[in-house]
Motif scaffolding. Structure first.
Motif, PDB file in Angstrom:
ATOM      1  N   GLY A 159      76.094  38.319  41.635  1.00 18.09           N
ATOM      2  CA  GLY A 159      75.576  39.625  42.000  1.00 18.09           C
ATOM      3  C   GLY A 159      74.649  40.218  40.966  1.00 18.09           C
ATOM      4  O   GLY A 159      74.324  39.612  39.953  1.00 18.09           O
ATOM      5  N   ASP A 160      74.210  41.468  41.286  1.00 15.88           N
ATOM      6  CA  ASP A 160      73.219  42.156  40.451  1.00 15.88           C
ATOM      7  C   ASP A 160      73.715  42.444  39.039  1.00 15.88           C
ATOM      8  O   ASP A 160      72.968  42.310  38.080  1.00 15.88           O
ATOM      9  N   LYS A 161      74.989  42.859  38.924  1.00 18.50           N
ATOM     10  CA  LYS A 161      75.524  43.166  37.588  1.00 18.50           C
ATOM     11  C   LYS A 161      75.481  41.920  36.701  1.00 18.50           C
ATOM     12  O   LYS A 161      75.160  41.994  35.525  1.00 18.50           O
ATOM     13  N   HIS A 162      75.811  40.795  37.280  1.00 23.03           N
ATOM     14  CA  HIS A 162      75.797  39.533  36.551  1.00 23.03           C
ATOM     15  C   HIS A 162      74.383  39.202  36.082  1.00 23.03           C
ATOM     16  O   HIS A 162      74.169  38.835  34.928  1.00 23.03           O
ATOM     17  N   GLU A 163      73.420  39.351  36.981  1.00 24.73           N
ATOM     18  CA  GLU A 163      72.025  39.055  36.641  1.00 24.73           C
ATOM     19  C   GLU A 163      71.533  39.986  35.541  1.00 24.73           C
ATOM     20  O   GLU A 163      70.839  39.552  34.616  1.00 24.73           O
ATOM     21  N   THR A 164      71.885  41.260  35.613  1.00 26.01           N
ATOM     22  CA  THR A 164      71.483  42.239  34.606  1.00 26.01           C
ATOM     23  C   THR A 164      72.097  41.886  33.259  1.00 26.01           C
ATOM     24  O   THR A 164      71.417  41.922  32.232  1.00 26.01           O
ATOM     25  N   ALA A 165      73.370  41.537  33.260  1.00 26.29           N
ATOM     26  CA  ALA A 165      74.058  41.179  32.012  1.00 26.29           C
ATOM     27  C   ALA A 165      73.416  39.947  31.382  1.00 26.29           C
ATOM     28  O   ALA A 165      73.186  39.912  30.166  1.00 26.29           O
ATOM     29  N   LEU A 166      73.131  38.940  32.200  1.00 24.94           N
ATOM     30  CA  LEU A 166      72.485  37.727  31.680  1.00 24.94           C
ATOM     31  C   LEU A 166      71.102  38.038  31.120  1.00 24.94           C
ATOM     32  O   LEU A 166      70.716  37.523  30.073  1.00 24.94           O
ATOM     33  N   SER A 167      70.372  38.894  31.832  1.00 29.10           N
ATOM     34  CA  SER A 167      69.039  39.281  31.385  1.00 29.10           C
ATOM     35  C   SER A 167      69.100  40.014  30.042  1.00 29.10           C
ATOM     36  O   SER A 167      68.296  39.752  29.136  1.00 29.10           O
ATOM     37  N   MET A 168      70.062  40.918  29.896  1.00 31.30           N
ATOM     38  CA  MET A 168      70.226  41.664  28.643  1.00 31.30           C
ATOM     39  C   MET A 168      70.601  40.707  27.501  1.00 31.30           C
ATOM     40  O   MET A 168      70.103  40.854  26.382  1.00 31.30           O
ATOM     41  N   MET A 169      71.478  39.747  27.780  1.00 31.08           N
ATOM     42  CA  MET A 169      71.855  38.769  26.758  1.00 31.08           C
ATOM     43  C   MET A 169      70.651  37.939  26.337  1.00 31.08           C
ATOM     44  O   MET A 169      70.465  37.648  25.156  1.00 31.08           O
ATOM     45  N   HIS A 170      69.819  37.567  27.326  1.00 33.51           N
ATOM     46  CA  HIS A 170      68.635  36.764  27.035  1.00 33.51           C
ATOM     47  C   HIS A 170      67.658  37.557  26.145  1.00 33.51           C
ATOM     48  O   HIS A 170      67.096  37.009  25.189  1.00 33.51           O
ATOM     49  N   ILE A 171      67.464  38.840  26.451  1.00 36.90           N
ATOM     50  CA  ILE A 171      66.565  39.686  25.650  1.00 36.90           C
ATOM     51  C   ILE A 171      67.096  39.799  24.220  1.00 36.90           C
ATOM     52  O   ILE A 171      66.348  39.676  23.254  1.00 36.90           O
ATOM     53  N   GLU A 172      68.402  40.015  24.083  1.00 33.99           N
ATOM     54  CA  GLU A 172      69.019  40.122  22.757  1.00 33.99           C
ATOM     55  C   GLU A 172      68.875  38.804  21.986  1.00 33.99           C
ATOM     56  O   GLU A 172      68.598  38.792  20.787  1.00 33.99           O
ATOM     57  N   GLN A 173      69.028  37.703  22.707  1.00 32.92           N
ATOM     58  CA  GLN A 173      68.895  36.383  22.084  1.00 32.92           C
ATOM     59  C   GLN A 173      67.467  36.168  21.569  1.00 32.92           C
ATOM     60  O   GLN A 173      67.274  35.631  20.480  1.00 32.92           O
ATOM     61  N   GLU A 174      66.483  36.619  22.338  1.00 30.00           N
ATOM     62  CA  GLU A 174      65.084  36.497  21.907  1.00 30.00           C
ATOM     63  C   GLU A 174      64.831  37.321  20.646  1.00 30.00           C
ATOM     64  O   GLU A 174      64.154  36.864  19.717  1.00 30.00           O
ATOM     65  N   LYS A 175      65.368  38.542  20.602  1.00 29.61           N
ATOM     66  CA  LYS A 175      65.208  39.395  19.416  1.00 29.61           C
ATOM     67  C   LYS A 175      65.820  38.722  18.191  1.00 29.61           C
ATOM     68  O   LYS A 175      65.214  38.694  17.111  1.00 29.61           O
ATOM     69  N   LEU A 176      67.026  38.199  18.353  1.00 28.30           N
ATOM     70  CA  LEU A 176      67.708  37.534  17.241  1.00 28.30           C
ATOM     71  C   LEU A 176      66.951  36.277  16.802  1.00 28.30           C
ATOM     72  O   LEU A 176      66.858  35.989  15.608  1.00 28.30           O
ATOM     73  N   THR A 177      66.410  35.555  17.763  1.00 31.75           N
ATOM     74  CA  THR A 177      65.649  34.347  17.448  1.00 31.75           C
ATOM     75  C   THR A 177      64.408  34.699  16.628  1.00 31.75           C
ATOM     76  O   THR A 177      64.065  34.003  15.672  1.00 31.75           O
ATOM     77  N   LEU A 205      76.082  34.535  21.525  1.00 34.00           N
ATOM     78  CA  LEU A 205      75.450  34.961  22.779  1.00 34.00           C
ATOM     79  C   LEU A 205      75.297  33.788  23.738  1.00 34.00           C
ATOM     80  O   LEU A 205      75.481  33.940  24.953  1.00 34.00           O
ATOM     81  N   THR A 206      74.968  32.621  23.213  1.00 30.30           N
ATOM     82  CA  THR A 206      74.829  31.430  24.050  1.00 30.30           C
ATOM     83  C   THR A 206      76.166  31.103  24.710  1.00 30.30           C
ATOM     84  O   THR A 206      76.219  30.830  25.917  1.00 30.30           O
ATOM     85  N   GLU A 207      77.240  31.160  23.925  1.00 27.59           N
ATOM     86  CA  GLU A 207      78.585  30.905  24.471  1.00 27.59           C
ATOM     87  C   GLU A 207      78.952  31.937  25.530  1.00 27.59           C
ATOM     88  O   GLU A 207      79.471  31.598  26.589  1.00 27.59           O
ATOM     89  N   ASP A 208      78.666  33.215  25.233  1.00 26.25           N
ATOM     90  CA  ASP A 208      78.983  34.289  26.185  1.00 26.25           C
ATOM     91  C   ASP A 208      78.251  34.093  27.504  1.00 26.25           C
ATOM     92  O   ASP A 208      78.826  34.283  28.578  1.00 26.25           O
ATOM     93  N   SER A 209      76.985  33.704  27.429  1.00 29.18           N
ATOM     94  CA  SER A 209      76.219  33.535  28.664  1.00 29.18           C
ATOM     95  C   SER A 209      76.732  32.339  29.465  1.00 29.18           C
ATOM     96  O   SER A 209      76.755  32.374  30.693  1.00 29.18           O
ATOM     97  N   LYS A 210      77.175  31.290  28.779  1.00 29.20           N
ATOM     98  CA  LYS A 210      77.745  30.133  29.484  1.00 29.20           C
ATOM     99  C   LYS A 210      79.044  30.531  30.179  1.00 29.20           C
ATOM    100  O   LYS A 210      79.277  30.174  31.332  1.00 29.20           O
ATOM    101  N   ASN A 211      79.887  31.241  29.465  1.00 27.73           N
ATOM    102  CA  ASN A 211      81.168  31.663  30.041  1.00 27.73           C
ATOM    103  C   ASN A 211      80.972  32.666  31.168  1.00 27.73           C
ATOM    104  O   ASN A 211      81.684  32.634  32.163  1.00 27.73           O
ATOM    105  N   ASP A 212      80.007  33.558  31.017  1.00 25.75           N
ATOM    106  CA  ASP A 212      79.750  34.577  32.027  1.00 25.75           C
ATOM    107  C   ASP A 212      79.187  33.953  33.296  1.00 25.75           C
ATOM    108  O   ASP A 212      79.441  34.422  34.403  1.00 25.75           O
ATOM    109  N   ALA A 213      78.431  32.886  33.149  1.00 25.78           N
ATOM    110  CA  ALA A 213      77.802  32.230  34.299  1.00 25.78           C
ATOM    111  C   ALA A 213      78.815  31.561  35.207  1.00 25.78           C
ATOM    112  O   ALA A 213      78.572  31.361  36.385  1.00 25.78           O
ATOM    113  N   LYS A 214      79.997  31.247  34.674  1.00 25.47           N
ATOM    114  CA  LYS A 214      80.993  30.516  35.457  1.00 25.47           C
ATOM    115  C   LYS A 214      81.677  31.368  36.517  1.00 25.47           C
ATOM    116  O   LYS A 214      82.006  30.878  37.580  1.00 25.47           O
ATOM    117  N   GLY A 215      81.896  32.653  36.246  1.00 27.57           N
ATOM    118  CA  GLY A 215      82.726  33.399  37.176  1.00 27.57           C
ATOM    119  C   GLY A 215      82.116  34.632  37.782  1.00 27.57           C
ATOM    120  O   GLY A 215      82.819  35.398  38.432  1.00 27.57           O
TER     121      GLY A 215
END
Length: 149
Positions: A42-60, A29-39
């Motif tokens: 907009g709102d979809k990007h922010e939502t995707a990052l937010s969802m990844m962050h929530i999933e990362q917190e659950k896994l942590t 997830l950390t790798e995905d968020s780094k790669n996603d942040a590069k390109g």
């Protein structure tokens, strides 16, 4: 290797496997968020990052729980046997094998089912400190401790 050692070994390996899986998922997830942040923008990007962050917190949180359980297991000496039930005791009660350690899924070793339970659980709490022959009742079920290893 004794039956009790096999149980300990199985549960230790089970927890280590869980820890490894959670670490791999968090890393992915950390790798995905780094790669996603590069390109993206907009709102979809922010939502995707937010969802990844929530999933990362659950896994942590799940990783922390598994690490805490592993730390408790690591304190157990599987070779130690006592008359009284303590953390790490293998108890036979009503024909059921109970491993007093941490709450983990039921396993089968040599065709025998074993349930790992926490000393803080209602059943674990009744077992702690007692010896073979002790009898008690929980939820209208009568238990007799047959043996303690």
């Amino acid at each position: 290797m004794t039956f009790k050692e096999k149980i300990y070994s199985h549960y230790t390996q089970m927890l280590q496997d869980r820890i490894d899986v959670f670490r791999d998922m968090i890393s992915g997830l950390t790798e995905d968020s780094k790669n996603d942040a590069k390109g993206s923008a907009g709102d979809k990007h922010e939502t995707a990052l937010s969802m990844m962050h929530i999933e990362q917190e659950k896994l942590t949180n799940k990783l922390k729980e598994a690490l805490d359980q592993k730390a408790i297991l690591d304190k157990i000496d599987p070779l130690k046997t006592t008359e009284n039930i303590v953390l790490g005791s293998l108890v036979k009660a009503n024909g059921i094998y109970l491993y007093v350690s941490v709450a983990l899924p039921k396993i089968a070793i040599e065709g025998i089912n074993v349930i790992a339970l926490s000393p803080q659980s209602p059943l674990g709490n009744h077992l702690m400190g007692n010896k073979a022959g002790f009898q008690f009742e929980i939820n209208k079920t009568h238990y007799t401790i047959q043996s303690v290893e």
